[in-house]
Scaffold this active site. Sequence first.
Site, PDB file in Angstrom:
ATOM      1  N   ASN A   8      -1.919  -0.273   7.044  1.00 25.24           N
ATOM      2  CA  ASN A   8      -1.335  -1.539   7.483  1.00 25.24           C
ATOM      3  C   ASN A   8      -0.478  -2.218   6.416  1.00 25.24           C
ATOM      4  O   ASN A   8      -0.321  -3.440   6.422  1.00 25.24           O
ATOM      5  CB  ASN A   8      -2.427  -2.464   8.019  1.00 25.24           C
ATOM      6  CG  ASN A   8      -3.504  -2.722   6.985  1.00 25.24           C
ATOM      7  OD1 ASN A   8      -3.316  -2.417   5.807  1.00 25.24           O
ATOM      8  ND2 ASN A   8      -4.618  -3.307   7.406  1.00 25.24           N
ATOM      9  N   TYR A  34     -12.336  -2.638  -3.661  1.00 27.43           N
ATOM     10  CA  TYR A  34     -12.895  -2.623  -2.306  1.00 27.43           C
ATOM     11  C   TYR A  34     -14.420  -2.596  -2.299  1.00 27.43           C
ATOM     12  O   TYR A  34     -15.027  -2.081  -1.357  1.00 27.43           O
ATOM     13  CB  TYR A  34     -12.338  -1.435  -1.523  1.00 27.43           C
ATOM     14  CG  TYR A  34     -10.933  -1.661  -0.979  1.00 27.43           C
ATOM     15  CD1 TYR A  34     -10.639  -2.762  -0.165  1.00 27.43           C
ATOM     16  CD2 TYR A  34      -9.903  -0.769  -1.246  1.00 27.43           C
ATOM     17  CE1 TYR A  34      -9.364  -2.973   0.346  1.00 27.43           C
ATOM     18  CE2 TYR A  34      -8.615  -0.964  -0.731  1.00 27.43           C
ATOM     19  CZ  TYR A  34      -8.357  -2.071   0.067  1.00 27.43           C
ATOM     20  OH  TYR A  34      -7.096  -2.271   0.581  1.00 27.43           O
ATOM     21  N   LYS A  93       0.834  -1.201   0.000  1.00 27.08           N
ATOM     22  CA  LYS A  93       0.000   0.000   0.000  1.00 27.08           C
ATOM     23  C   LYS A  93       0.877   1.262   0.000  1.00 27.08           C
ATOM     24  O   LYS A  93       2.095   1.184   0.219  1.00 27.08           O
ATOM     25  CB  LYS A  93      -0.920  -0.041   1.225  1.00 27.08           C
ATOM     26  CG  LYS A  93      -1.918  -1.209   1.193  1.00 27.08           C
ATOM     27  CD  LYS A  93      -2.837  -1.186   2.416  1.00 27.08           C
ATOM     28  CE  LYS A  93      -3.844  -2.320   2.371  1.00 27.08           C
ATOM     29  NZ  LYS A  93      -4.775  -2.269   3.542  1.00 27.08           N
ATOM     30  N   GLU A 151      -9.476 -10.049  -8.102  1.00 27.28           N
ATOM     31  CA  GLU A 151      -8.532  -8.952  -7.886  1.00 27.28           C
ATOM     32  C   GLU A 151      -7.361  -9.014  -8.868  1.00 27.28           C
ATOM     33  O   GLU A 151      -6.906  -7.983  -9.357  1.00 27.28           O
ATOM     34  CB  GLU A 151      -8.023  -9.000  -6.442  1.00 27.28           C
ATOM     35  CG  GLU A 151      -9.130  -8.700  -5.423  1.00 27.28           C
ATOM     36  CD  GLU A 151      -8.732  -8.975  -3.983  1.00 27.28           C
ATOM     37  OE1 GLU A 151      -7.566  -9.387  -3.746  1.00 27.28           O
ATOM     38  OE2 GLU A 151      -9.581  -8.789  -3.097  1.00 27.28           O
ATOM     39  N   ARG A 155      -1.712 -14.291   3.971  1.00 28.58           N
ATOM     40  CA  ARG A 155      -2.492 -13.634   5.036  1.00 28.58           C
ATOM     41  C   ARG A 155      -1.836 -13.879   6.413  1.00 28.58           C
ATOM     42  O   ARG A 155      -1.872 -13.001   7.278  1.00 28.58           O
ATOM     43  CB  ARG A 155      -3.937 -14.133   5.030  1.00 28.58           C
ATOM     44  CG  ARG A 155      -4.684 -13.885   3.712  1.00 28.58           C
ATOM     45  CD  ARG A 155      -5.481 -12.640   3.641  1.00 28.58           C
ATOM     46  NE  ARG A 155      -6.461 -12.479   4.659  1.00 28.58           N
ATOM     47  CZ  ARG A 155      -7.214 -11.372   4.754  1.00 28.58           C
ATOM     48  NH1 ARG A 155      -7.070 -10.374   3.879  1.00 28.58           N
ATOM     49  NH2 ARG A 155      -8.097 -11.260   5.699  1.00 28.58           N
ATOM     50  N   THR A 206      -5.516  -7.390  10.668  1.00 28.88           N
ATOM     51  CA  THR A 206      -5.808  -6.107  10.022  1.00 28.88           C
ATOM     52  C   THR A 206      -5.334  -4.919  10.863  1.00 28.88           C
ATOM     53  O   THR A 206      -4.776  -3.964  10.330  1.00 28.88           O
ATOM     54  CB  THR A 206      -7.330  -5.997   9.783  1.00 28.88           C
ATOM     55  OG1 THR A 206      -7.758  -7.122   9.013  1.00 28.88           O
ATOM     56  CG2 THR A 206      -7.684  -4.713   9.059  1.00 28.88           C
ATOM     57  N   HIS A 220      -1.972  -5.536   1.324  1.00 25.25           N
ATOM     58  CA  HIS A 220      -3.239  -6.220   1.062  1.00 25.25           C
ATOM     59  C   HIS A 220      -2.910  -7.620   0.558  1.00 25.25           C
ATOM     60  O   HIS A 220      -1.963  -7.790  -0.212  1.00 25.25           O
ATOM     61  CB  HIS A 220      -4.032  -5.480  -0.017  1.00 25.25           C
ATOM     62  CG  HIS A 220      -5.172  -6.299  -0.566  1.00 25.25           C
ATOM     63  ND1 HIS A 220      -6.399  -6.355   0.053  1.00 25.25           N
ATOM     64  CD2 HIS A 220      -5.244  -7.137  -1.642  1.00 25.25           C
ATOM     65  CE1 HIS A 220      -7.185  -7.182  -0.638  1.00 25.25           C
ATOM     66  NE2 HIS A 220      -6.513  -7.665  -1.660  1.00 25.25           N
TER      67      HIS A 220
END
Length: 140
Positions: free
Chosen positions: A120, A53, A13, A134, A89, A95, A123
């Site tokens: 954070n 999103y 990000k 995505e 993940r 998160t 993604h």
Amino acid sequence: MNDLVEETLVLVKPDGVARSLTGEILRRIEAKGYQLVDIRLVQASRELLAQHYEEHQGKPFYEPLVEFMESGPVVAMRVAGNRVIEGFRMLAGATDPTLAAPGTIRGDLGRDWGLAVQQNLVHGSDSPESAARELSLWFA
Ligand code: DAT
Ligand code: MG
């Protein structure tokens, strides 16, 4: 490669790019054993972010989230490996970076900045359906 190899979308990000953590994040992905298949630096449009999103539209953090994600370039990666969706993940951590476990990307490198949206760093797609959707958005 075998039939069980998955692909996922990882985004570094704008906070991760601005803090020069792209290399550290990619290092962790590669050290885990996953394979980088494609990578690009993207200035994301509002249209792309709205699609990316769409599940969060209407939530209180949605506008701050989109504004944050268009505030600077993002590094998009296509990453492959067995169970890579779940595995990335786990590498990313929870998160909320305050609660993300030490040892994870968010736990080691992220913190709360007191903003309306959590910054954070990364993604990662959350299911095979999300990953396919995505990846087709970011690697059209
Ligand atoms: P994740 O990125 O862990 O899949 P998510 O899809 O639920 O989390 O939310 C997308 C992003 O929005 C998340 O990375 C940070 C932000 N966010 C989520 N829930 C939030 C909340 N309650 N307050 C502030 N920001 C939030
Ligand atoms: Mg998510």
